[in-house]
Design an enzyme around this catalytic site. Structure first.
Site, PDB file in Angstrom:
ATOM      1  N   GLU A  33       0.853 172.343  57.218  1.00  0.00           N
ATOM      2  CA  GLU A  33      -0.331 172.699  57.981  1.00  0.00           C
ATOM      3  C   GLU A  33      -1.041 173.959  57.482  1.00  0.00           C
ATOM      4  OE1 GLU A  33      -1.858 171.048  60.662  1.00  0.00           O
ATOM      5  OE2 GLU A  33      -0.518 169.430  60.041  1.00  0.00           O
TER       6      GLU A  33
ATOM      7  N   SER B  89     -15.945 136.828  85.451  1.00  0.00           N
ATOM      8  CA  SER B  89     -15.239 135.713  86.089  1.00  0.00           C
ATOM      9  C   SER B  89     -13.857 136.088  86.594  1.00  0.00           C
ATOM     10  CB  SER B  89     -15.126 134.537  85.113  1.00  0.00           C
ATOM     11  OG  SER B  89     -16.404 133.998  84.839  1.00  0.00           O
TER      12      SER B  89
END
Length: 667
Positions: free
Chosen positions: A102, A372
């Site tokens: 990192e 529906s």
């Protein structure tokens, strides 16, 4: 006499400055203006920065440990003493792995790594896309603590200012501790302590090099690399981290080879990628319950929940894989799955495809038209009024004033039974049935079963035009499965102290009766037909009895499948957050297949103790119900085409049918 000559220059003015001097003056002026504007912009940014006065390196508070229905750890929320990493006791292997992948220059920059930023910018320019990030750990911490994830220049500038502030306020080790305590590691685990115990069952100081590399590898894309969802991908990512640790001199070649060859055992029983959404939902419920039933308790809490880790993994996998398949997704970029047991307990909850990128829980908060998938309430209301699946109506174009609902692609099949009309999802017959039996009764029944969102007594009610949440729809479908009992959707069964003392326990008494036995049986018949030969054929699962209904809205914006199998009601929704149309995605193409994939892998969950089984056949049940209705002068023996209008009712006491059902004897 000496003559002095005077030369006079004719036609000349003041001497002009040289060209380079003009340019220099212009550049100086521009630079001055730029500096002033930049200063003004920085002042404006500084005024808009969030409050940082309350920041602490190790916040304490009530910690909640969430267990699934089998006692497996699924998430932790909050911090208590001993559950955070301190600056003077950083886990060595994890720190080495995190810094290698990192921010390898973490201890040498002042919050902004100019070298790393330049290197990342050049790599992105060569690739024509973003392939490297230049943010330091300090910048990432600033974003996680104070800012939104929006990718804007303003947010990036604020991030840099906050990074400078953090570097002046805290030591490097304190910044690293802050970062490790707050970063997301996937599967609902925030912070290295929680993540380490989540994946490996022990604290971060006890991790070996390979395990630390796996955790550090998650930071780039927690959901993508989580071993809970893909162990192979996680292992490959961990190998990349090991290579970086070697390249930066943090481990030796021998240590890299040993770590790469050693098998890493992840605690699968406590791994659940989508548990972040569920943990948020359960945490909110737990706080409410604690405030009501144990307001004086200030210690940690063990929260026993209704989640089933196996069902959750099945839901996460089915949704992620389904939306990644263009043939299933059909242009839908997102979706949600919610699964309830027969008592309303949430067994699985996937609020999207990536909790880290989007914590918004679509399963409980997204309001979309059900289409529906709303039709079961029309048919159940009609069956209460005396209709049956064998009754026949004509599937044909209909109009009510200026309103002319149409079937999909304007296809009509003529006369058919109500069973076939339901299975084939005929809009025409659904509208005719709602008009014949009374939309007010349909609305009341939907309320009685659990739909709480605003709805009105209009023609469009028949076609599912009023928005609901997936959780609402799932709750309203449960009575069709559990024998006609209403449920309250919930996530928690018990709250305990760490020593096992019970702070609160849920009442397991069955809910009130909201559907008569005959209606439950007849609805089961039409739900089964939908999966057997209707629009829900793709939801069928070999070896399991599946019931359900599809739903698709205008413009193919929303697609649904709502149904159940083996004690689990599951609702699947797919669509786009911005309400864009999909590529002709329907409930029978995408959600039905996602449902089938989930139920194939999901466990069988029996109805909880106290929930009545499906009722036995009782051919005289309707006669007794109608007789009772006549005795109370609530309806006439002849059903009119248009019953007298009745206002929508949200309270069961306002519904005469619900009241009678509660008084009729149960067999």
């Amino acid at each position: 006499m000496t003559r002095t000559s005077i030369r006079v220059r004719v036609g000349t003015g003041p001497r002009r400055p040289k060209g380079w001097l003009v340019v220099a003056r212009a550049l100086t002026a521009l630079a001055t203006v730029a500096i002033l504007l930049s200063a003004m912009y920085l002042v404006a940014l500084a005024r808009d920065l969030p409050d940082t006065s309350s920041l602490a390196t190790a916040p304490a508070g009530t910690a909640m440990t969430f267990l699934d229905r089998h006692g497996r750890v699924i998430a932790r929320r909050g911090d208590s003493a001993g559950t955070t990493i301190s600056a003077d006791n950083l886990p060595e292997h994890l720190v080495d792995a995190v810094l290698a992948v990192e921010d390898r220059r973490f201890y040498h920059h002042f919050g902004i790594d100019l070298i790393g930023t330049t290197r990342a910018a050049l790599a992105n320019m060569r690739a024509g896309r973003v392939v490297q990030g230049g943010s330091t750990i300090t910048q990432q911490l600033a974003k996680n603590l104070f800012l939104t994830p929006d990718r804007t220049f303003r947010r990036k500038a604020q991030e840099m200012l906050l990074a400078f502030w953090l570097e002046t306020r805290f030591t490097k080790d304190e910044i690293l501790a802050l970062y490790l305590n707050r970063v997301y590691f996937g599967a609902g685990a925030w912070g290295a302590e929680n993540a380490s115990r989540r994946y490996f069952g022990r604290g971060p100081h006890e991790l070996d090099i390979g395990e630390a590399a796996l955790l550090a590898g998650l930071l780039k894309a927690p959901s993508r690399y989580s071993p809970a969802s893909d162990t192979t991908r996680a292992a490959v990512r961990a190998t990349v981290v090991l290579d970086l640790m070697l390249a930066t001199g943090r481990i030796t070649e021998e240590e890299r080879l040993a770590a790469a060859s050693a098998p890493i055992r992840v605690s699968r029983g406590s791994s659940s990628p989508g548990a972040g959404w569920f943990a948020d939902f359960a945490a909110s419920e737990a706080r409410t319950l604690l405030a009501l039933h144990a307001p004086s308790w200030e210690g940690d809490v063990v929260v026993r929940t209704t989640l089933d880790v196996d069902a959750q993994r099945a839901a996460d996998s089915a949704l992620t894989r389904g939306l990644a398949d263009p043939d299933i997704a059909r242009g839908a970029a997102n979706g949600a799955i919610i699964t309830l047991d027969g008592a309303g307990g949430v067994a699985a909850m996937s609020g999207g495809t990536d909790y880290a990128r989007s914590p918004f829980n679509r399963a409980i908060s997204a309001r979309r038209q059900p289409g529906s998938a709303f039709k079961p309430f029309i048919y159940a209301s009609a069956f209460e009024a005396g209709w049956s699946p064998a009754d026949r109506m004509v599937d044909e174009p209909v109009s009510y004033g200026s309103w002319s609902p149409a079937n999909w692609e304007n296809r009509y099949e003529g006369e058919m039974t109500l069973e076939r009309a339901f299975a084939r999802s005929s809009n025409s017959i659904a509208v005719q049935l709602a008009e014949a039996t009374g939309r007010a009764y349909t609305l009341r029944l939907a309320r009685r079963l659990g739909i709480e969102s605003p709805m009105e007594n209009t023609h469009s009610l028949s076609l599912g035009a009023y928005e609901v949440t997936p959780l609402e729809l799932a709750r309203a479908y449960v009575p069709f499965m559990n024998g006609g009992r209403a449920v309250e959707a919930h996530a928690i069964t018990r709250l305990e102290t760490p020593s096992g003392d019970v702070l609160w326990a849920r009442d397991t008494s069955p809910g009130p009766v909201v559907l008569a036995d005959r209606v439950v049986r007849e609805m089961d018949q039409v739900f089964a037909a939908t999966v057997r030969y209707g629009t829900g054929r793709s939801a069928a699962v070999q070896g399991r009895e599946v019931r359900g209904k599809t739903g698709t809205t205008n413009g193919f914006r929303d697609a649904w499948f709502a149904g159940w199998a083996d004690g689990l009601v599951t609702v699947v929704w797919t669509g786009n957050d911005d309400n864009r149309s999909t590529e002709a995605g329907s409930g029978g193409t995408g959600p039905a297949r996602i449902f089938a994939a989930m139920m194939t892998a999901a466990p069988v969950i029996t109805l909880p103790e106290g929930t009545p089984p499906a009722p036995a056949t009782d051919p005289d049940r309707l006669a007794r119900l109608l007789s009772a209705l006549e005795d109370e002068n609530l309806v006439s023996t002849a059903y009119e085409e248009s019953p007298p209008p009745a206002p929508p009712a949200s309270e069961p006491s306002d519904d005469p049918i619900a009241g009678l059902l509660s008084r009729l004897p149960r067999d």
